[in-house]
Design an enzyme around this catalytic site. Structure first.
Site, PDB file in Angstrom:
ATOM      1  N   ASP A 146       0.527   4.970   0.749  1.00  0.00           N
ATOM      2  CA  ASP A 146      -0.328   6.046   1.250  1.00  0.00           C
ATOM      3  C   ASP A 146       0.259   7.392   0.847  1.00  0.00           C
ATOM      4  O   ASP A 146       1.087   7.963   1.552  1.00  0.00           O
ATOM      5  CB  ASP A 146      -0.476   5.952   2.772  1.00  0.00           C
ATOM      6  CG  ASP A 146      -1.263   4.729   3.178  1.00  0.00           C
ATOM      7  OD1 ASP A 146      -2.132   4.293   2.401  1.00  0.00           O
ATOM      8  OD2 ASP A 146      -1.016   4.201   4.267  1.00  0.00           O
ATOM      9  N   GLU A 196      -2.730  10.789   3.758  1.00  0.00           N
ATOM     10  CA  GLU A 196      -3.713  10.505   4.810  1.00  0.00           C
ATOM     11  C   GLU A 196      -3.741  11.762   5.652  1.00  0.00           C
ATOM     12  O   GLU A 196      -2.703  12.172   6.190  1.00  0.00           O
ATOM     13  CB  GLU A 196      -3.288   9.320   5.658  1.00  0.00           C
ATOM     14  CG  GLU A 196      -3.318   8.028   4.880  1.00  0.00           C
ATOM     15  CD  GLU A 196      -3.143   6.836   5.802  1.00  0.00           C
ATOM     16  OE1 GLU A 196      -4.157   6.187   6.115  1.00  0.00           O
ATOM     17  OE2 GLU A 196      -2.019   6.584   6.222  1.00  0.00           O
ATOM     18  N   GLU A 256       0.851  -1.186   0.000  1.00  0.00           N
ATOM     19  CA  GLU A 256       0.000   0.000   0.000  1.00  0.00           C
ATOM     20  C   GLU A 256       0.891   1.241   0.000  1.00  0.00           C
ATOM     21  O   GLU A 256       1.835   1.339   0.791  1.00  0.00           O
ATOM     22  CB  GLU A 256      -0.861  -0.058   1.265  1.00  0.00           C
ATOM     23  CG  GLU A 256      -1.650   1.192   1.568  1.00  0.00           C
ATOM     24  CD  GLU A 256      -2.442   1.032   2.866  1.00  0.00           C
ATOM     25  OE1 GLU A 256      -2.637  -0.101   3.344  1.00  0.00           O
ATOM     26  OE2 GLU A 256      -2.841   2.059   3.412  1.00  0.00           O
ATOM     27  N   HIS A 262       3.860   1.290   2.601  1.00  0.00           N
ATOM     28  CA  HIS A 262       3.773   0.048   3.389  1.00  0.00           C
ATOM     29  C   HIS A 262       4.200  -1.100   2.476  1.00  0.00           C
ATOM     30  O   HIS A 262       3.553  -1.351   1.450  1.00  0.00           O
ATOM     31  CB  HIS A 262       2.339  -0.247   3.823  1.00  0.00           C
ATOM     32  CG  HIS A 262       1.729   0.723   4.780  1.00  0.00           C
ATOM     33  ND1 HIS A 262       1.623   0.480   6.130  1.00  0.00           N
ATOM     34  CD2 HIS A 262       1.140   1.918   4.583  1.00  0.00           C
ATOM     35  CE1 HIS A 262       0.999   1.491   6.722  1.00  0.00           C
ATOM     36  NE2 HIS A 262       0.695   2.379   5.801  1.00  0.00           N
TER      37      HIS A 262
END
Ligand SMILES: *[C@@H]1O[C@H](CO)[C@@H](O)[C@H](O)[C@H]1NC(C)=O
Ligand SMILES: *[C@@H]1O[C@H](CO)[C@@H](O)[C@H](O)[C@H]1NC(C)=O
Ligand SMILES: *[C@@H]1O[C@H](CO)[C@@H](O)[C@H](O)[C@H]1NC(C)=O
Ligand SMILES: *[C@@H]1O[C@H](CO)[C@@H](O)[C@H](O)[C@H]1NC(C)=O
Ligand SMILES: *[C@@H]1O[C@H](CO)[C@@H](O)[C@H](O)[C@H]1NC(C)=O
Length: 455
Positions: free
Chosen positions: A228, A231, A226, A242
């Site tokens: 990101d 956020e 993932e 991640h």
């Protein structure tokens, strides 16, 4: 991110397991975005967005009996994972009326609370049956965001996940719904709140949530790498890759999934914490927020560059850089002020130093680090845009002191100015029901092609 709980609404309308039903026609909202080769040289793509399947009405294939109500499955239609997938159908979505999702031109607005619905998660499509796939190596991703109406506890997240392009239809023939109905989600928490994974339901072992009337946790989870990109709320923001041993979507079982939804956070094959750059956490408490250097009371542009070790798309990801643009001014990311950690971008050296300075488990390196993110991009990643509140940790990991039992002066604990008792879903869903986020003007292209880097 630490968790991402899907809140679902059930009610009024209908498609199929993993079948699909058409009591409501599924009409994907249009969203334009641009591909750029040089500043001012951009072409417009006519994309669409699709709502994740977990938010949709799930009912009997040939009727309108709920397969899932509140946080509980119908025992007759769903005695086990396989039967449930054959008996139940996902239906089309009334995007604006039921879910508070409005797409206009290049702009996507997600409302927080709409009737009984809370938040949403959408994916960018290339056509009605396929997600748009992104390989960001040696590329940059730029968008405008309005976080001015996102208080403590909310997370407006724009990120990429290692989902497959058709949502799993080709791999799992019992999955008839696929990307058209927003099936196939995965992330680095290996979410176990999903109702369908790999062509089967997740009813076996399902435990309804103790604090959410809409969700529960099944025996299976859906894992992948993932990225990101964003956020954030109006108080704090984080940029967080991640890693995952297997960057593309895979199914896991029980607590060996690891992540937020399992008893042992680090038991799985993914990196649930990631390597994050949150300016406040990295020691600059005046950089991002209302009336700060990046002023969250008005719209701004977020630029994220994915540089490779050889400066070509064939290289390996070596650095993730961030710039902001607001009122025509390019603002480089803030520098780390944490002892032992230097720089304002994500590199292997930054991640290693930060994990040591904060005494955090370095799951990012254990699960492949930037090399894993590179593989995820080569496989292709799906763009996710969402708005959610956090039933596990009240989003304190983003905007407050977390964990709450350590002193705020301990390095790595303070992440933003929100109180440690903020972000409780029952409270924010009531006090901030009218919150929303807007993502717009998405541009993807060569380094320095999507914004005026020189200014
Ligand atoms: C739904 O209806 C179709 C067509 O009548 C039938 O073939 C199928 O078996 C039915 N499915 C279920 C689960 O009842
Ligand atoms: C990337 O690798 C391919 C195949 O090895 C090669 O054809 C291509 O020229 C390379 N691209 C760049 C930008 O180096
Ligand atoms: C925070 O970032 C701003 C903008 O880069 C900078 O002017 C300021 O000196 C930084 N503050 C600290 C404490 O580093
Ligand atoms: C670092 O974390 C470990 C495991 O969480 C803990 O046992 C140890 O006491 C911590 N060290 C410091 C200096 O806080
Ligand atoms: C992008 O712009 C920055 C700032 O002008 C410059 O330092 C960098 O070398 C540029 N990168 C590329 C690949 O053009």
């Amino acid at each position: 991110m630490y968790s991402r709980l899907a809140l679902i609404l059930f009610p009024l309308t209908l498609v199929a397991g993993q079948q699909f039903a058409t009591l409501t026609a599924e009409t994907h909202p249009s969203l334009t975005w641009q591909t750029c080769t040089a500043p001012g040289s951009c072409t417009t793509n006519n994309g669409k967005v699709v709502l994740d399947s977990n938010w949709r009405w799930l009912h009997s294939v040939n009727g309108s009996t709920n397969c899932y109500t509140g946080n509980t499955w119908d025992a007759t239609l769903c005695p086990d994972d396989a039967t449930c997938a054959a008996n139940c159908a996902l239906d089309g979505a009334d995007y604006t009326g039921t879910y508070g999702v409005t797409a206009t031109g290049s702009s996507l607005k997600l409302d927080f609370v709409t009737g009984k619905n809370v938040g949403s998660r959408l994916y960018l499509l290339s056509d009605d049956e396929h997600y748009q796939m992104f390989n960001m190596l040696n590329q940059e991703f730029t968008f405008d965001v309005d976080v001015s109406n996102l208080p403590c506890g909310l997370n407006g997240a724009l990120y990429m996940s290692g989902m497959v392009a058709d949502g799993g239809v080709a791999q799992y023939p019992t999955n008839k719904a696929g990307a058209k109905y927003g099936v196939g989600y995965c992330d680095s928490q290996c979410p176990r709140d999903l109702k369908f994974i790999n062509g089967q339901a997740n009813v076996e072992g399902w435990a309804p949530s103790s604090n959410s009337v809409n969700t529960g946790i099944g025996n299976h989870g859906s894992c992948c790498a993932e990225m990101d990109i964003w956020e954030a709320n109006s108080i704090s923001t984080a940029l967080t890759p991640h890693a995952a041993d297997t960057p593309q979507q895979t199914m896991c079982t029980g607590d060996t999934c690891g992540g937020t939804y399992s008893t042992s956070r680090y038991a799985g094959t993914t990196d649930p914490d990631g390597c994050d750059f949150n300016s406040y956490r990295m020691g600059n408490t005046t950089f991002y927020g209302p009336k700060m250097t990046v002023d969250t009371t008005s719209k701004f542009t977020v630029v994220t560059q994915f540089l490779t070790d050889d400066g070509t798309p064939n290289g390996t990801l070596s650095e993730i850089k961030r710039f902001y643009v607001q009122n025509g001014v390019v603002i480089p990311n803030s520098q780390s002020n944490v002892a032992g950690v230097t720089g304002n971008s994500i590199t292997t050296a930054f991640c290693d130093a930060q994990k040591i300075a904060f005494n955090n488990t370095n799951g990012f390196e254990t699960h492949g680090g930037l090399t894993s993110m590179s593989k995820a991009f080569v496989d292709g990643m799906v763009l996710v845009m969402s708005l959610w509140d956090d039933y596990y940790a009240n989003a304190l990991w983003l905007d407050s002191d977390y964990p709450t039992d350590a002193g705020a002066s301990t390095p790595g604990i303070a992440r933003g100015t929100c109180p440690t008792n903020s972000g409780v879903p029952a409270q924010v869903e009531s006090s901030a029901a009218s919150a929303y986020v807007i993502y717009e003007n998405i541009k993807v292209g060569a380094i320095n092609s999507t914004f005026a880097a020189g200014s």
